[in-house]
Design a protein around this motif. Structure first.
Motif, mmCIF file in Angstrom:
data_model
loop_
_atom_site.group_PDB
_atom_site.id
_atom_site.type_symbol
_atom_site.label_atom_id
_atom_site.label_comp_id
_atom_site.label_asym_id
_atom_site.label_seq_id
_atom_site.Cartn_x
_atom_site.Cartn_y
_atom_site.Cartn_z
ATOM 1 N N GLY A 27 -4.865 7.256 -0.863
ATOM 2 C CA GLY A 27 -4.341 7.671 -2.159
ATOM 3 C C GLY A 27 -4.087 6.551 -3.144
ATOM 4 N N ASP A 28 -4.093 5.319 -2.673
ATOM 5 C CA ASP A 28 -3.906 4.184 -3.591
ATOM 6 C C ASP A 28 -5.122 4.032 -4.506
ATOM 7 O OD1 ASP A 28 -1.413 3.510 -2.614
ATOM 8 O OD2 ASP A 28 -2.155 1.938 -1.276
ATOM 9 N N TRP A 29 -4.856 3.597 -5.723
ATOM 10 C CA TRP A 29 -5.928 3.404 -6.694
ATOM 11 C C TRP A 29 -6.436 1.966 -6.710
ATOM 12 C CZ3 TRP A 29 -8.542 7.048 -9.199
ATOM 13 C CH2 TRP A 29 -7.951 8.309 -9.359
ATOM 14 N N VAL A 30 -7.717 1.860 -6.961
ATOM 15 C CA VAL A 30 -8.313 0.577 -7.348
ATOM 16 C C VAL A 30 -9.152 0.832 -8.593
ATOM 17 C CG1 VAL A 30 -8.487 -0.109 -4.918
ATOM 18 C CG2 VAL A 30 -10.514 0.744 -6.118
ATOM 19 N N VAL A 31 -9.432 -0.252 -9.314
ATOM 20 C CA VAL A 31 -10.274 -0.143 -10.508
ATOM 21 C C VAL A 31 -11.468 -1.069 -10.357
ATOM 22 C CG1 VAL A 31 -10.375 -0.488 -13.010
ATOM 23 C CG2 VAL A 31 -8.301 0.440 -11.963
#
Lengths: 370, 370
Positions: free
Chosen positions: A108-112
């Motif tokens: 669920g963690d975001w990266v860009v």
């Protein structure tokens, strides 16, 4: 059929890999390529000193490699003028990216990252259940400002940028990266993939500030040092993060000969200069070949050149396939509008002769079929 | 200090590694070991054909290794008479164990192993948040029945057994392993680590039945094939599980020279026989050296011998340290009652001369200090 013992995360992962290797293509074709220009390898090869070191160390291959890669780590630290506590050696940038994602990205963690950027980063993020926000390129360059904005919105743990860029070849200068770091949201980490750094003008590279907790930089021996088949990369970053890699590493993962080869490679600066010069000449010739065929080469700070085929992704794919049919292996970006290009690695004179010979006919065939 | 961007799982992991390498010990001591007998490496080295293959392939190291390791996979499959779809090649058994745990063990999932067994398996399980049930050895052997019982109670995903065993050196015969497989709870997977298989009598090894969905077997080129520094292991198991490794692999992780070396190693059966013979002789000599010192060697089906030092863990640790002080590097099991032993790898004649010379004095010093 899926194995019933897979975790829910593993069971949901697709059965795909980031790249199909040229060997696989050769097996399918039943014929070797004449020019291997698709994997951004270094056809000019490693230093003769590296080959000598490998040959000399070969009888020691019965011993595990030093799990701390002490000598290599010291050599890298000295090369960059940083303390070894900021240096982590690993099984290529790919391996280090995998460990970094594992350390920092939970479900669920975001990266860009960039849309059409390095697929192996995405592969690792998806593999650990992370969520990916992809920012389109702007004018064929990574949208540095856009990455930061999206990191703000999503609360991303990691912001990935390859600089110089793969697959388009351009780069942002030191000042642009500095501004990016300054604008980074608190608690986000900039993953600065500098696999192609040695091919770029030194003054365009941001200064290495290893204690800066906002950045981890990744370098490799696979490109300018000609050691793709030895699998050695390294990270320079804040000491606590660098230390944390010990918690998840493949303990004896870096082989003995690979360590020896990388140490020897660092010791031959003249060969590196030679390679960079050869690569620059090859880039110029690829650009000329493109021009001669009526196509537009993009500026490159790497060991490859992206060539705009003048149409859409279907046309470029056809050009790539027609080149393969003429025994020239190249690759291309995966998403529009980048996929109007093919990507051609710096090759030997013979490689580029083959390209020069094949490209006009490949282009004609591709246009006819489109 | 911990990096604030670590996942909760990574933040909770200890800053420890399974092994301290001999190079690290040498750096601390400021002096090289005379005999390197602690890592169960193969001092008899790889086949001359392997060294020749490495030297010949060295100039190709600028190319990435085939990510499918096609040739090696075919060679392994042919060697064992199985279909290649049952074979996965990876960066040592350690690397494969890490991927297997990642694929199957999520936070809170149970695995079962032996108390005092291979610590790298535990390292991986803890690294992915799994829970470990440890079954004590019974009479210095893995308690096969106990492992199965605990797997029943805990609902374990994985049941790990090294057979032949490390660190004690014994083994269960084919029939005992077969019974273990038959008794395995549904949905549990037996992880059969056969790193030392080539040193065991062939008729004692369980038959390879690759389609059996209950078992994954792990083998390595690090031991009998003398290629610890090249990092190549393989798994043989059910096709869907083998295929799933693609979802999490380090894509180009297996280097070009490592692949070439392993293929050459498989091709020299005579050298393997030579090594196994040499190792058997070395085991016999280690046992004789132990007897001469008034100690009891344990039976071994591996390339090392565990020696009962006749006291507790503190005494054995002291013996190990006194051997190190005399430039002989050995290791020892980590938990009682196994830790009454030291573990000595098969060495060259010169290595074992050094051992024979050092052991009586080391023992005397250890007893005096205890």
């Amino acid at each position: 059929m899926t194995d019933p013992r897979l975790t829910p995360l593993a069971a949901a992962l697709p059965d795909v890999v980031p790249f199909v290797g040229p060997e696989t293509q050769e097996r399918r074709r039943g014929r070797a390529f004449r020019a291997r220009l698709g994997a951004n390898e270094n056809v000019f090869g490693p230093s003769p000193r590296v080959l000598e070191a490998i040959r000399k160390a070969a009888p020691d291959v019965w011993m595990y490699g030093d799990p701390e890669a002490h000598e290599l780590r010291q050599a890298i630290a000295a090369h960059h003028g940083v303390d070894p506590k900021h240096v982590r050696v690993g099984e290529g940038i790919d391996g280090l990216l995998g460990l970094l994602v594992r350390l920092t990205v939970g479900p669920g963690d975001w990266v860009v990252t960039s849309e059409g950027g390095y697929p192996t980063f995405d592969f690792h993020v998806e593999g650990f259940g992370g969520r990916i926000e992809r920012v389109p390129y702007a004018d064929d360059r990574v949208d540095a400002r856009g990455l930061i904005d999206r990191a703000d919105w999503t609360g991303a743990k990691l912001v990935y940028i390859a600089n110089p860029d793969n697959p388009m070849g351009g780069m942002h200068g030191a000042e642009a990266i500095r501004q990016m770091i300054e604008a980074l949201p608190a608690d986000a980490l900039l993953v600065l993939d500098e696999a192609y750094a040695e091919f770029a003008p030194a003054e365009e590279l941001p200064e290495i500030a290893p204690a800066d907790s906002r950045v981890i930089r990744l370098r490799t021996f696979s490109k300018a040092y000609g050691l793709a088949g030895a699998r050695v990369g390294y990270a320079i970053g804040p000491a606590p993060l660098i230390a944390a890699f010990d918690r998840v590493r493949n303990h004896f993962g870096l082989g003995r000969l690979s360590q020896v080869a990388a140490v020897a490679a660092l010791g031959d600066g003249d060969h590196l200069t030679h390679v960079v010069t050869q690569v620059a000449a090859a880039r110029a010739r690829i650009a000329a070949i493109a021009h001669d065929a009526g196509l537009v080469p993009l500026p490159s700070s790497t060991n490859f050149v992206a060539i705009d085929c003048g149409g859409d992704g279907a046309l470029a794919r056809r050009v790539m396939q027609e080149l393969a049919a003429r025994d020239v292996f190249v690759r291309m970006p995966g998403v529009a509008p980048l996929d109007r290009c093919i990507r051609i690695s710096a090759g030997s004179e013979a490689d580029l002769d083959a390209l020069a010979q094949a490209l006009p006919a490949a282009l004609e065939a591709a246009r006819a079929a489109n």
